[in-house]
Motif scaffolding. Structure first.
Motif, PDB file in Angstrom:
ATOM      1  N   ALA A 219       0.800  -1.231   0.000  1.00 18.50           N
ATOM      2  CA  ALA A 219       0.000   0.000   0.000  1.00 18.50           C
ATOM      3  C   ALA A 219       0.830   1.276   0.000  1.00 18.50           C
ATOM      4  CB  ALA A 219      -0.942   0.010   1.200  1.00 18.50           C
ATOM      5  N   MET A 220       2.114   1.189   0.341  1.00 17.41           N
ATOM      6  CA  MET A 220       2.922   2.403   0.469  1.00 17.41           C
ATOM      7  C   MET A 220       4.016   2.508  -0.592  1.00 17.41           C
ATOM      8  SD  MET A 220       3.081   2.426   4.653  1.00 17.41           S
ATOM      9  CE  MET A 220       2.779   0.650   4.802  1.00 17.41           C
ATOM     10  N   THR A 221       3.843   1.821  -1.704  1.00 20.65           N
ATOM     11  CA  THR A 221       4.846   1.908  -2.760  1.00 20.65           C
ATOM     12  C   THR A 221       4.832   3.277  -3.437  1.00 20.65           C
ATOM     13  OG1 THR A 221       3.269   0.920  -4.299  1.00 20.65           O
ATOM     14  CG2 THR A 221       4.849  -0.566  -3.232  1.00 20.65           C
ATOM     15  N   ALA A 222       3.689   3.937  -3.453  1.00 27.94           N
ATOM     16  CA  ALA A 222       3.596   5.232  -4.134  1.00 27.94           C
ATOM     17  C   ALA A 222       3.045   6.334  -3.244  1.00 27.94           C
ATOM     18  CB  ALA A 222       2.725   5.105  -5.384  1.00 27.94           C
ATOM     19  N   ARG A 223       2.686   6.012  -2.021  1.00 28.53           N
ATOM     20  CA  ARG A 223       2.182   7.049  -1.114  1.00 28.53           C
ATOM     21  C   ARG A 223       2.751   6.836   0.277  1.00 28.53           C
ATOM     22  NH1 ARG A 223      -2.625   5.674   1.912  1.00 28.53           N
ATOM     23  NH2 ARG A 223      -3.343   3.542   1.475  1.00 28.53           N
ATOM     24  N   ALA A 224       2.821   7.919   1.012  1.00 27.75           N
ATOM     25  CA  ALA A 224       3.434   7.881   2.333  1.00 27.75           C
ATOM     26  C   ALA A 224       2.453   7.351   3.371  1.00 27.75           C
ATOM     27  CB  ALA A 224       3.898   9.275   2.725  1.00 27.75           C
ATOM     28  N   PRO A 225       2.977   6.756   4.446  1.00 29.65           N
ATOM     29  CA  PRO A 225       2.100   6.321   5.530  1.00 29.65           C
ATOM     30  C   PRO A 225       1.551   7.515   6.302  1.00 29.65           C
ATOM     31  CG  PRO A 225       4.379   6.056   6.170  1.00 29.65           C
ATOM     32  CD  PRO A 225       4.389   6.458   4.724  1.00 29.65           C
ATOM     33  N   SER A 226       0.596   7.247   7.139  1.00 37.91           N
ATOM     34  CA  SER A 226      -0.011   8.287   7.955  1.00 37.91           C
ATOM     35  C   SER A 226       1.021   8.910   8.889  1.00 37.91           C
ATOM     36  CB  SER A 226      -1.162   7.689   8.765  1.00 37.91           C
ATOM     37  OG  SER A 226      -1.811   8.677   9.531  1.00 37.91           O
ATOM     38  N   SER A 227       1.062  10.225   8.909  1.00 40.01           N
ATOM     39  CA  SER A 227       2.024  10.942   9.744  1.00 40.01           C
ATOM     40  C   SER A 227       1.566  10.980  11.204  1.00 40.01           C
ATOM     41  CB  SER A 227       2.181  12.374   9.221  1.00 40.01           C
ATOM     42  OG  SER A 227       2.870  13.182  10.163  1.00 40.01           O
ATOM     43  N   ASN A 228       2.552  10.947  12.110  1.00 37.83           N
ATOM     44  CA  ASN A 228       2.274  11.286  13.504  1.00 37.83           C
ATOM     45  C   ASN A 228       3.309  12.292  13.994  1.00 37.83           C
ATOM     46  OD1 ASN A 228       4.571   9.730  13.839  1.00 37.83           O
ATOM     47  ND2 ASN A 228       3.787   8.586  15.602  1.00 37.83           N
ATOM     48  N   GLY A 229       3.906  13.021  13.051  1.00 38.51           N
ATOM     49  CA  GLY A 229       4.939  13.996  13.375  1.00 38.51           C
ATOM     50  C   GLY A 229       4.511  15.412  13.059  1.00 38.51           C
ATOM     51  N   PRO A 230       5.409  16.359  13.194  1.00 39.96           N
ATOM     52  CA  PRO A 230       5.058  17.768  12.967  1.00 39.96           C
ATOM     53  C   PRO A 230       4.838  18.111  11.496  1.00 39.96           C
ATOM     54  CG  PRO A 230       7.378  17.553  13.505  1.00 39.96           C
ATOM     55  CD  PRO A 230       6.766  16.207  13.730  1.00 39.96           C
ATOM     56  N   PHE A 231       5.261  17.234  10.591  1.00 37.70           N
ATOM     57  CA  PHE A 231       5.042  17.455   9.157  1.00 37.70           C
ATOM     58  C   PHE A 231       4.330  16.260   8.559  1.00 37.70           C
ATOM     59  CE2 PHE A 231       8.527  20.211  10.267  1.00 37.70           C
ATOM     60  CZ  PHE A 231       8.310  21.359   9.521  1.00 37.70           C
ATOM     61  N   ARG A 232       3.749  16.471   7.395  1.00 40.21           N
ATOM     62  CA  ARG A 232       3.134  15.393   6.629  1.00 40.21           C
ATOM     63  C   ARG A 232       3.561  15.524   5.170  1.00 40.21           C
ATOM     64  NH1 ARG A 232      -3.272  17.303   6.132  1.00 40.21           N
ATOM     65  NH2 ARG A 232      -2.881  19.153   4.809  1.00 40.21           N
ATOM     66  N   VAL A 233       3.481  14.431   4.434  1.00 43.17           N
ATOM     67  CA  VAL A 233       3.842  14.473   3.015  1.00 43.17           C
ATOM     68  C   VAL A 233       2.700  15.119   2.246  1.00 43.17           C
ATOM     69  CG1 VAL A 233       4.378  13.102   0.968  1.00 43.17           C
ATOM     70  CG2 VAL A 233       5.335  12.461   3.196  1.00 43.17           C
TER      71      VAL A 233
END
Length: 561
Positions: A219-233
């Motif tokens: 599922a993450m070959t072309a998209r980033a996983p869900s963020s839990n940090g101060p930034f997101r993709v």
């Protein structure tokens, strides 16, 4: 080698086979590539490097706003940071501002609690060995779902399931169970005391990504996983080689100083040119682009990678421990350190441990001096004697060792030639051969088709179990020594089982003593990490072990840079 089938062996390959070996071929873990033909060099006059060089500043002294543009060598193979392909790529580096953990690794490789993610992490029982984690109830994944004990239960299940192509820390394999205590607390119960436990007490991904192997693996070959940090993709643009991060609107912690981070993928020369043209604030320095970055402000630290000479003790003359010990005593490590320093234009140091970097918590200097006379005595004891300056011989046959190196990596070639010169001083002939870099591991290293070889391993915090796999078992996917001694396994197991910092340091010193006696892996030099960085940038730079605090990375307030 890189695409092993999933399971405990490949999960344990997180640092070794996957990260170091794949990274070596793709991004220069052999020491990089350039056109230098010099074999001898003197150390520069620069001071010895530390484990980080980030130009620290207080958050109040960092301007609010702005974009930080960072050059990186390659596009991630997958955006799953704990997939065997993802951990071997740039995914962990690019996603670092978007991911966090209750355990924050500090400069010397120890840890501190990150209260953005947990209010408490502590060992609460020794039998069974138990770590209790109390989560910060404000912490959420990118979609707004709370980070809960259910995420940890699902994450551990995935890390232990052979259907998941996971490359998590080996400590996850030693977790017996996770016991939820409501939604926001849980106990991690291990099979026994485990010094690597801080690497295995917090989920990297939400349960939505670990509920099935298909989701985790694909599922993450072309998209980033869900963020839990101060930034997101915010966007991934393969055509332009650009990945853009923006502030995470659901972030509950201190507001990040930067508005956005842009990662730009390119060859070293391209990134150097972009930095000089003010199109990048940060570009990695390699031997290949060092000249192009002349005049740039450089930040340098000891890196996490260390070069070594591995001896195949499973066959031939090196089956004899005395011959291996003679080789170890004859190698001029100072000369190799000097050559490595010159390649990067900064002063690095010898790697004197198979476990810990110099300066890492628990490190004790254990280096043994070069001793050509003792090396010759050991060879003679093993039956290899020389007359005058001729080769060492046994039954009329000269002592000759093969040392294949990848033809794509001049750093490895340079080290091999230095080793050959060193061993010639005690009558050992070394045949250095250049082999295709693309198939070096598949056709040479993995089948143990060598007497000597040299590339790089990578050190990390809390990776004793990872390092153990370099030595034992004999058929392990990261053991290229042809040996596996009971003494080595016993020393590692004792260190892994010790959770007291002071006593563990003593047991690690025992590991190094046994490793020196076995003489299967000879640590050589720490490979430095060097970045060209805009002087206005603060709280950012190379680190060997530490996690950056991305909320305070930014530009110095005017008048304080």
């Amino acid at each position: 080698m890189i695409r092993q089938s999933p399971g405990p062996a490949s999960r344990g390959a997180r640092r070794c086979a996957v990260a170091a070996l794949a990274g070596a071929l793709l991004a220069g873990c052999f020491g990089g590539g350039d056109d230098t033909e010099e074999k001898k060099a003197e150390p520069t006059a620069a001071p010895q490097l530390s484990l980080a060089d980030v130009h620290a500043a207080e958050a109040a002294d960092v301007d609010a706003g702005g974009t930080l543009r960072i050059g990186v060598s390659s596009f991630p193979a997958t955006f799953n940071p704990v997939h065997t392909d993802g951990v071997a790529s740039t995914a962990p580096q690019i996603l670092a501002p978007t991911l966090g953990s209750a355990v924050r690794v500090t400069e010397d490789g120890s840890w501190t609690l990150d209260r953005d993610y947990a209010t408490s992490v502590e060992v609460t029982d020794q039998d069974p060995f138990t770590v209790r984690v109390e989560l910060n109830e404000q912490a959420v994944w990118q979609g707004g779902t709370a980070i809960t004990s259910a995420d940890m239960v699902s994450f551990v299940d995935a890390m232990q399931d052979d259907d998941f192509a996971a490359a998590a820390a080996p400590a996850f394999d030693d977790i017996e169970r996770v016991e939820p205590d409501g939604r926001f607390a849980y106990d991690v119960v291990f099979d026994g005391p485990n010094a690597d436990w801080p690497a295995a007490v917090y989920p990297t991904l939400p349960k939505a990504y670990t509920k099935s192997a298909q989701t985790f693996n694909r599922a993450m070959t072309a998209r980033a996983p869900s963020s839990n940090g101060p930034f997101r993709v915010a966007s991934i643009e393969r055509r332009t080689g650009t990945i853009t991060l923006e502030r995470n609107p659901r972030w509950w912690g201190a507001e990040p100083r930067l508005d956005s981070i842009v990662w730009r993928i390119g060859e070293p020369g391209v990134l150097a040119a972009a930095h000089r043209a003010d199109e990048l604030e940060v570009a990695p320095l390699t031997p290949e682009n060092r000249e192009a970055l002349a005049g740039a402000e450089l930040r340098a630290s000891l890196g996490s990678e260390w070069s070594h000479l591995t001896l195949n003790g499973g066959t031939g003359p090196l089956e004899d421990a005395d011959v291996r010990r003679a080789v170890a005593l004859a190698v001029d490590i100072d000369g190799i350190v000097a050559a490595t320093s010159k390649r990067y234009g900064t002063r690095t140091v010898a790697m004197d441990s198979v476990v810990l970097l110099p300066g890492q918590a628990g490190h004790r200097e254990t280096r043994r001096a070069r001793d050509l006379e003792q090396a010759e005595r050991l060879l003679a004891k093993a039956g290899w004697r020389r007359e005058g300056d001729g080769p060492a011989r046994r039954k009329g046959r000269p002592l000759t060792l093969s040392l294949p190196v990848p033809d794509t990596m001049t750093g490895a070639i340079q080290r091999a030639e230095l080793v050959a010169e060193n061993l010639a001083e005690v009558g050992v002939r070394v045949k250095v051969t250049k082999v295709p870099g693309r198939t070096f591991f598949e056709r040479v290293v993995i089948p143990l088709d060598f007497d000597l070889t040299t590339f790089a391993w990578q050190a990390q915090a809390f990776d004793l179990a990872d390092t153990r796999q370099l030595f034992t078992p004999i058929d392990g996917p990261q053991n290229f020594t042809g040996k596996a001694s009971g003494a080595m396994a016993k020393a590692f197991d004792a260190a892994i089982a010790e959770t007291d910092d002071r006593r563990r340091a003593a047991r690690i010193a025992k590991v190094d003593a046994v490793a020196r006696a076995q003489a299967s892996i000879i640590p050589l030099a720490v490979i430095p990490s060097v970045l060209a960085v805009d002087p206005r940038v603060v709280n950012y730079g190379p680190t060997a072990l530490a996690d950056l605090d991305w909320t305070i990375v930014g530009y110095a307030e005017k008048g304080k840079g």
